[in-house]
Design a protein around this motif. Structure first.
Motif, PDB file in Angstrom:
ATOM      1  N   ALA A   1     -27.407 -29.524  76.037  1.00 54.79           N
ATOM      2  CA  ALA A   1     -27.117 -29.587  74.625  1.00 54.79           C
ATOM      3  C   ALA A   1     -25.953 -28.471  74.363  1.00 54.79           C
ATOM      4  O   ALA A   1     -25.527 -28.078  73.191  1.00 54.79           O
ATOM      5  N   CYS A   2     -25.035 -28.079  75.355  1.00 55.28           N
ATOM      6  CA  CYS A   2     -23.864 -27.227  75.245  1.00 55.28           C
ATOM      7  C   CYS A   2     -22.857 -28.087  76.162  1.00 55.28           C
ATOM      8  O   CYS A   2     -21.791 -27.363  76.299  1.00 55.28           O
TER       9      CYS A   2
ATOM     10  N   ARG B   1     -16.006 -29.593  67.555  1.00 57.19           N
ATOM     11  CA  ARG B   1     -15.196 -29.566  66.234  1.00 57.19           C
ATOM     12  C   ARG B   1     -14.523 -30.740  66.160  1.00 57.19           C
ATOM     13  O   ARG B   1     -14.044 -31.273  67.186  1.00 57.19           O
ATOM     14  N   GLN B   2     -14.225 -31.199  64.798  1.00 59.32           N
ATOM     15  CA  GLN B   2     -13.551 -32.468  64.472  1.00 59.32           C
ATOM     16  C   GLN B   2     -12.310 -32.167  64.054  1.00 59.32           C
ATOM     17  O   GLN B   2     -11.960 -30.981  63.482  1.00 59.32           O
TER      18      GLN B   2
ATOM     19  N   CYS C   1     -17.586 -33.976  71.579  1.00 59.46           N
ATOM     20  CA  CYS C   1     -18.952 -34.072  71.553  1.00 59.46           C
ATOM     21  C   CYS C   1     -19.323 -33.934  69.796  1.00 59.46           C
ATOM     22  O   CYS C   1     -18.498 -33.745  69.003  1.00 59.46           O
ATOM     23  N   SER C   2     -20.512 -34.195  69.566  1.00 56.74           N
ATOM     24  CA  SER C   2     -21.122 -34.348  68.274  1.00 56.74           C
ATOM     25  C   SER C   2     -22.259 -33.758  68.130  1.00 56.74           C
ATOM     26  O   SER C   2     -22.977 -33.187  68.879  1.00 56.74           O
ATOM     27  N   GLY C   3     -22.651 -33.588  66.789  1.00 54.00           N
ATOM     28  CA  GLY C   3     -23.691 -32.546  66.515  1.00 54.00           C
ATOM     29  C   GLY C   3     -23.656 -31.285  66.427  1.00 54.00           C
ATOM     30  O   GLY C   3     -22.648 -30.684  66.101  1.00 54.00           O
ATOM     31  N   HIS C   4     -24.629 -30.465  67.034  1.00 54.97           N
ATOM     32  CA  HIS C   4     -24.528 -28.973  66.766  1.00 54.97           C
ATOM     33  C   HIS C   4     -24.724 -28.190  68.201  1.00 54.97           C
ATOM     34  O   HIS C   4     -25.705 -28.677  68.783  1.00 54.97           O
ATOM     35  N   GLY C   5     -23.731 -27.532  68.605  1.00 62.42           N
ATOM     36  CA  GLY C   5     -24.054 -26.703  69.835  1.00 62.42           C
ATOM     37  C   GLY C   5     -25.420 -26.053  69.945  1.00 62.42           C
ATOM     38  O   GLY C   5     -25.745 -25.443  69.094  1.00 62.42           O
TER      39      GLY C   5
ATOM     40  N   ASP D   1     -29.421 -32.540  68.292  1.00 58.03           N
ATOM     41  CA  ASP D   1     -28.549 -33.500  67.820  1.00 58.03           C
ATOM     42  C   ASP D   1     -27.433 -33.423  68.667  1.00 58.03           C
ATOM     43  O   ASP D   1     -26.424 -34.414  68.516  1.00 58.03           O
ATOM     44  N   TYR D   2     -27.202 -32.622  69.621  1.00 59.78           N
ATOM     45  CA  TYR D   2     -25.935 -32.578  70.498  1.00 59.78           C
ATOM     46  C   TYR D   2     -25.547 -33.820  71.328  1.00 59.78           C
ATOM     47  O   TYR D   2     -26.728 -34.008  72.281  1.00 59.78           O
TER      48      TYR D   2
END
Length: 445
Positions: A98-99, A182-183, A362-366, A370-371
């Protein structure tokens, strides 16, 4: 051969790179347990013709690529460990990447395979060390401290342990790309906090919670009071020091009808400098002691060096951003605010020129449930291309740019020995409160 031509050497291995990303994603392992990941990656490196130096009693390995001409040594790293993330939809045995460290493993394989291609080292001076390193996420502190007490490791993070063992001796410049959620920005970097790791154990007296609670000393209540006291400190933390303290309770009692005789907390104390970490850790210790005093319990704090603040080298950061712009155009930035997380790349930045960059994909939260890696091509293949172009830029023309970077402003420490002498000050076990037989306080420190 132009930089863009050299990136084609990475593109040639696109499928292999993406295969690594998926395999490591599906086989997550937490820090200092990455034996399967080590075996898998080592097999790819050895098949490509590399001779590896293994850490041996802990996971990981490194290999050197010599251009045949003298010059600086560049260190490129790939972290192998995953997080404990049992609620992640794709967790395995409670772990998940998840990172995004799985993308780092893939990018490391990408640069390794590309550097084996004919012409890859043409016109370069110096050498490159590629390292698959364990244990960046500072978790499972009790397990890691058991390894330390057994003499297997001396420090809780993979990079700082490798540094201590001498695996980075002779390296002048270090960099790596970390996957980002980050987007709108494809490549970025910023400085960030250091941290120390704490284990806190409150001891009380067990008794029947209904029949004789007055004869007990509730260790969990003492811990709760300590937590409340820490929360009361927060307005004293100076904004520019970026202090973060975030304890969790890992043990608070075994049975609902027994006054808990033991309670355990774990926490970090993060800050922008080692000095701020030390100063605010003393405040935290006073708060923890107050919880014990309020209930008549005792409290033991076990502090361990975590990670040093990350200060990216300006010259190396400039070069990497210039290289990234050739790939990503204007979607590159150095203007991010100070990061309040921590990484053991900060320890390397104390003793060599280092940059810890972020690359999208990547998407979601680090560290969140939801990563996901949603653009593996960018996170892995494009990351390898940045590595390849950076190696070219640093080591071409008699390693002119690498030499200039190494001749920049003085590092924080003149030697790794000075560095370790400093961070070892955070290694401390302290019994914070003692009592006379009559229950009077006789010691607080």
């Amino acid at each position: 051969m132009s930089y863009i031509k050299f990136t084609e050497l990475v593109e040639k291995h696109k499928d292999e790179i993406l295969e690594v990303e998926r395999y490591v994603w599906k086989h997550p392992e937490s820090g200092f347990r990455e034996w399967n990941t080590t075996k898998y990656l080592a097999g790819i490196f050895e098949k490509a013709g590399y001779e590896l130096t293994y850490a041996g009693d802990i996971p990981g390995f490194y290999t050197d690529i010599d251009t045949g001409k003298p010059g600086p040594k560049i260190l490129i790293l790939g972290e192998m460990d995953a997080l404990l993330c049992p609620n992640h939809p794709e967790q395995t045995n409670g772990c998940a990447h998840a990172c995004g460290h799985n993308t780092q493993c893939a990018a490391l394989v990408g640069i390794a395979l590309a550097l084996k291609e004919p012409g890859a080292l043409e016109g370069l001076s110096g050498s490159i060390r590629l390292c698959a390193v364990p244990a960046e996420e500072l978790i499972e502190i009790e397990y890691r401290d058991s390894l330390r007490k057994a003499g297997t490791i001396h420090y809780l993070g993979g990079k700082v342990e490798y540094l201590y063992r001498g695996y980075f001796d002779g390296c002048d410049i270090a960099f790596m790309n970390h996957a980002s959620c980050r987007q709108g920005v494809w490549f970025d970097l910023n400085n960030s906090n250091g941290c120390l790791a704490k284990t806190i154990t409150y001891k009380g007296v067990a008794s029947h919670a209904g029949g004789s609670p007055d004869k007990g000393v509730n260790a969990m209540y003492a811990a709760t009071q300590g937590l409340n006291a820490i929360n009361a400190l927060r307005e004293t933390f100076r904004d520019e020091e970026h202090v973060r303290v975030h304890p969790i309770i890992t043990e608070g009692g075994a049975s609902v009808n027994i006054i808990p005789s033991s309670a355990t907390l774990q926490s970090y104390v993060r800050g922008a400098t080692l000095e701020s970490m030390a100063k605010n850790n003393e405040k935290v210790n006073r708060a923890l002691a107050s919880g014990a005093l309020a209930l008549g319990a005792t409290v033991l704090t076990e502090d361990r060096p975590g990670y040093s603040p990350l200060l990216n080298d300006d010259g190396l950061a400039d070069l990497l951003c210039e290289v990234a712009k050739e790939i990503f155009g204007d979607n590159v930035t150095r203007e991010l605010p100070w990061g309040c997380g921590s990484t053991d790349m900060g320890d390397l930045s104390c003793v060599m020129r280092a940059v810890h960059a972020h690359i999208s994909g990547c998407s979601g939260h680090g560290h969140g449930d939801d990563y996901m890696v949603t653009d593996p091509y960018t996170a892995c293949v494009m990351s390898s291309k940045v590595y390849m172009m950076a190696v070219r830029a640093l080591l071409e023309n008699d390693a002119e740019k690498a030499v200039k970077i190494t001749e920049g402003p003085a590092l924080r420490y003149a030697s790794k020995e000075d560095f370790f002498n400093d961070i070892n000050k955070f290694m401390a076990d302290r019994e914070m409160v003692k009592y006379t037989e009559e229950g009077a306080v006789i010691n607080y420190k």
